[in-house]
Motif scaffolding. Structure first.
Motif, PDB file in Angstrom:
ATOM      1  N   HIS A   1       0.832  -1.207   0.000  1.00  0.00           N
ATOM      2  CA  HIS A   1       0.000   0.000   0.000  1.00  0.00           C
ATOM      3  C   HIS A   1       0.869   1.261   0.000  1.00  0.00           C
ATOM      4  O   HIS A   1       0.519   2.255  -0.635  1.00  0.00           O
ATOM      5  CB  HIS A   1      -0.949   0.004   1.207  1.00  0.00           C
ATOM      6  N   VAL A   2       1.984   1.211   0.702  1.00  0.00           N
ATOM      7  CA  VAL A   2       2.924   2.345   0.700  1.00  0.00           C
ATOM      8  C   VAL A   2       3.476   2.546  -0.703  1.00  0.00           C
ATOM      9  O   VAL A   2       3.584   3.674  -1.190  1.00  0.00           O
ATOM     10  CB  VAL A   2       4.062   2.127   1.724  1.00  0.00           C
ATOM     11  N   TYR A   3       3.801   1.438  -1.378  1.00  0.00           N
ATOM     12  CA  TYR A   3       4.318   1.541  -2.745  1.00  0.00           C
ATOM     13  C   TYR A   3       3.273   2.158  -3.668  1.00  0.00           C
ATOM     14  O   TYR A   3       3.588   3.041  -4.469  1.00  0.00           O
ATOM     15  CB  TYR A   3       4.746   0.161  -3.266  1.00  0.00           C
ATOM     16  N   VAL A   4       2.022   1.729  -3.551  1.00  0.00           N
ATOM     17  CA  VAL A   4       0.945   2.278  -4.380  1.00  0.00           C
ATOM     18  C   VAL A   4       0.765   3.773  -4.085  1.00  0.00           C
ATOM     19  O   VAL A   4       0.584   4.578  -5.006  1.00  0.00           O
ATOM     20  CB  VAL A   4      -0.372   1.504  -4.178  1.00  0.00           C
ATOM     21  N   ALA A   5       0.845   4.142  -2.820  1.00  0.00           N
ATOM     22  CA  ALA A   5       0.730   5.566  -2.460  1.00  0.00           C
ATOM     23  C   ALA A   5       1.867   6.376  -3.068  1.00  0.00           C
ATOM     24  O   ALA A   5       1.641   7.476  -3.607  1.00  0.00           O
ATOM     25  CB  ALA A   5       0.714   5.731  -0.937  1.00  0.00           C
ATOM     26  N   THR A   6       3.089   5.839  -3.016  1.00  0.00           N
ATOM     27  CA  THR A   6       4.206   6.581  -3.605  1.00  0.00           C
ATOM     28  C   THR A   6       4.094   6.620  -5.129  1.00  0.00           C
ATOM     29  O   THR A   6       4.488   7.617  -5.744  1.00  0.00           O
ATOM     30  CB  THR A   6       5.582   6.005  -3.183  1.00  0.00           C
ATOM     31  N   GLU A   7       3.548   5.580  -5.734  1.00  0.00           N
ATOM     32  CA  GLU A   7       3.308   5.620  -7.183  1.00  0.00           C
ATOM     33  C   GLU A   7       2.327   6.741  -7.511  1.00  0.00           C
ATOM     34  O   GLU A   7       2.506   7.455  -8.501  1.00  0.00           O
ATOM     35  CB  GLU A   7       2.739   4.288  -7.698  1.00  0.00           C
ATOM     36  N   SER A   8       1.307   6.901  -6.677  1.00  0.00           N
ATOM     37  CA  SER A   8       0.318   7.971  -6.903  1.00  0.00           C
ATOM     38  C   SER A   8       0.959   9.340  -6.772  1.00  0.00           C
ATOM     39  O   SER A   8       0.707  10.230  -7.599  1.00  0.00           O
ATOM     40  CB  SER A   8      -0.836   7.830  -5.910  1.00  0.00           C
ATOM     41  N   VAL A   9       1.790   9.524  -5.759  1.00  0.00           N
ATOM     42  CA  VAL A   9       2.501  10.793  -5.582  1.00  0.00           C
ATOM     43  C   VAL A   9       3.395  11.061  -6.790  1.00  0.00           C
ATOM     44  O   VAL A   9       3.439  12.175  -7.325  1.00  0.00           O
ATOM     45  CB  VAL A   9       3.338  10.786  -4.279  1.00  0.00           C
ATOM     46  N   LYS A  10       4.096  10.023  -7.240  1.00  0.00           N
ATOM     47  CA  LYS A  10       5.006  10.171  -8.382  1.00  0.00           C
ATOM     48  C   LYS A  10       4.237  10.566  -9.636  1.00  0.00           C
ATOM     49  O   LYS A  10       4.660  11.465 -10.371  1.00  0.00           O
ATOM     50  CB  LYS A  10       5.790   8.883  -8.598  1.00  0.00           C
ATOM     51  N   VAL A  11       3.102   9.919  -9.893  1.00  0.00           N
ATOM     52  CA  VAL A  11       2.298  10.251 -11.073  1.00  0.00           C
ATOM     53  C   VAL A  11       1.808  11.695 -11.003  1.00  0.00           C
ATOM     54  O   VAL A  11       1.877  12.430 -12.000  1.00  0.00           O
ATOM     55  CB  VAL A  11       1.115   9.268 -11.244  1.00  0.00           C
ATOM     56  N   LEU A  12       1.342  12.127  -9.846  1.00  0.00           N
ATOM     57  CA  LEU A  12       0.885  13.516  -9.706  1.00  0.00           C
ATOM     58  C   LEU A  12       2.036  14.499  -9.933  1.00  0.00           C
ATOM     59  O   LEU A  12       1.868  15.526 -10.599  1.00  0.00           O
ATOM     60  CB  LEU A  12       0.239  13.737  -8.346  1.00  0.00           C
ATOM     61  N   ALA A  13       3.214  14.172  -9.402  1.00  0.00           N
ATOM     62  CA  ALA A  13       4.387  15.029  -9.615  1.00  0.00           C
ATOM     63  C   ALA A  13       4.765  15.074 -11.092  1.00  0.00           C
ATOM     64  O   ALA A  13       5.105  16.140 -11.632  1.00  0.00           O
ATOM     65  CB  ALA A  13       5.565  14.546  -8.769  1.00  0.00           C
ATOM     66  N   LEU A  14       4.708  13.919 -11.758  1.00  0.00           N
ATOM     67  CA  LEU A  14       5.042  13.874 -13.181  1.00  0.00           C
ATOM     68  C   LEU A  14       4.039  14.655 -14.021  1.00  0.00           C
ATOM     69  O   LEU A  14       4.427  15.357 -14.971  1.00  0.00           O
ATOM     70  CB  LEU A  14       5.140  12.425 -13.662  1.00  0.00           C
ATOM     71  N   LEU A  15       2.760  14.557 -13.687  1.00  0.00           N
ATOM     72  CA  LEU A  15       1.760  15.342 -14.409  1.00  0.00           C
ATOM     73  C   LEU A  15       1.978  16.840 -14.207  1.00  0.00           C
ATOM     74  O   LEU A  15       1.894  17.628 -15.164  1.00  0.00           O
ATOM     75  CB  LEU A  15       0.347  14.936 -13.974  1.00  0.00           C
ATOM     76  N   ALA A  16       2.280  17.245 -12.972  1.00  0.00           N
ATOM     77  CA  ALA A  16       2.560  18.653 -12.692  1.00  0.00           C
ATOM     78  C   ALA A  16       3.814  19.113 -13.432  1.00  0.00           C
ATOM     79  O   ALA A  16       3.841  20.209 -14.010  1.00  0.00           O
ATOM     80  CB  ALA A  16       2.712  18.876 -11.189  1.00  0.00           C
TER      81      ALA A  16
END
Length: 145
Positions: free
Chosen positions: A119-134
């Motif tokens: 779940h931590v990995y999935v959360a960090t993937e979500s943060v990474k995707v949001l950062a990449l989109l920004a």
């Protein structure tokens, strides 16, 4: 930020983001729904896929960081670059090793409860995707300015 650096950063960023979305949020969960795919088989496939994905991510991250650094980035580009790179580093250095050790145990036949590290990995993937989109949007915005 100069146009060449912004264009390279945007292209690499959206490539990176697309790969993460395709693998982490489509392939990974869907493979376990395929007929005949057991947890050990899915884990074996996932380990290979994520090992390759992470290597490609590291190359793309290095390219993005280099393009951004060379372009004299505004804060709107520099911050998401740092967040995406730091998130990837945290995944590779802190989260993935534990997940790999756990999958080794499952592949060896141990019956284990679900892991919170996933779940931590999935959360960090979500943060990474949001950062990449920004980052991608900010890089494109510098091209339009």
């Amino acid at each position: 930020m100069n146009a060449t650096s912004a264009a390279v950063a945007a292209a690499l960023t959206f490539t990176w983001c697309g790969m993460v979305l395709g693998i982490s949020f489509l392939e990974a969960p869907l493979k376990f729904r395929a007929p005949g795919v057991t947890v050990p088989v899915g884990l074996g496939i996932g380990r290979i896929v994520f090992r390759v994905l992470n290597r490609i991510e590291a190359v793309l991250a290095a390219g993005v960081v280099a393009a951004v650094a060379a372009g004299g980035p505004p804060v709107a580009v520099a911050v998401p670059t740092a967040v995406a790179a730091a998130t990837l580093a945290a995944q590779l250095l802190a989260i993935r090793p534990g997940l790999n050790r756990r999958s080794d145990r499952v592949l060896a036949g141990e019956e284990l409860l679900r892991s919170r590290a996933h779940h931590v990995y999935v959360a960090t993937e979500s943060v990474k995707v949001l950062a990449l989109l920004a980052l991608g949007a900010a890089a494109l915005h510098t091209l339009a300015a």
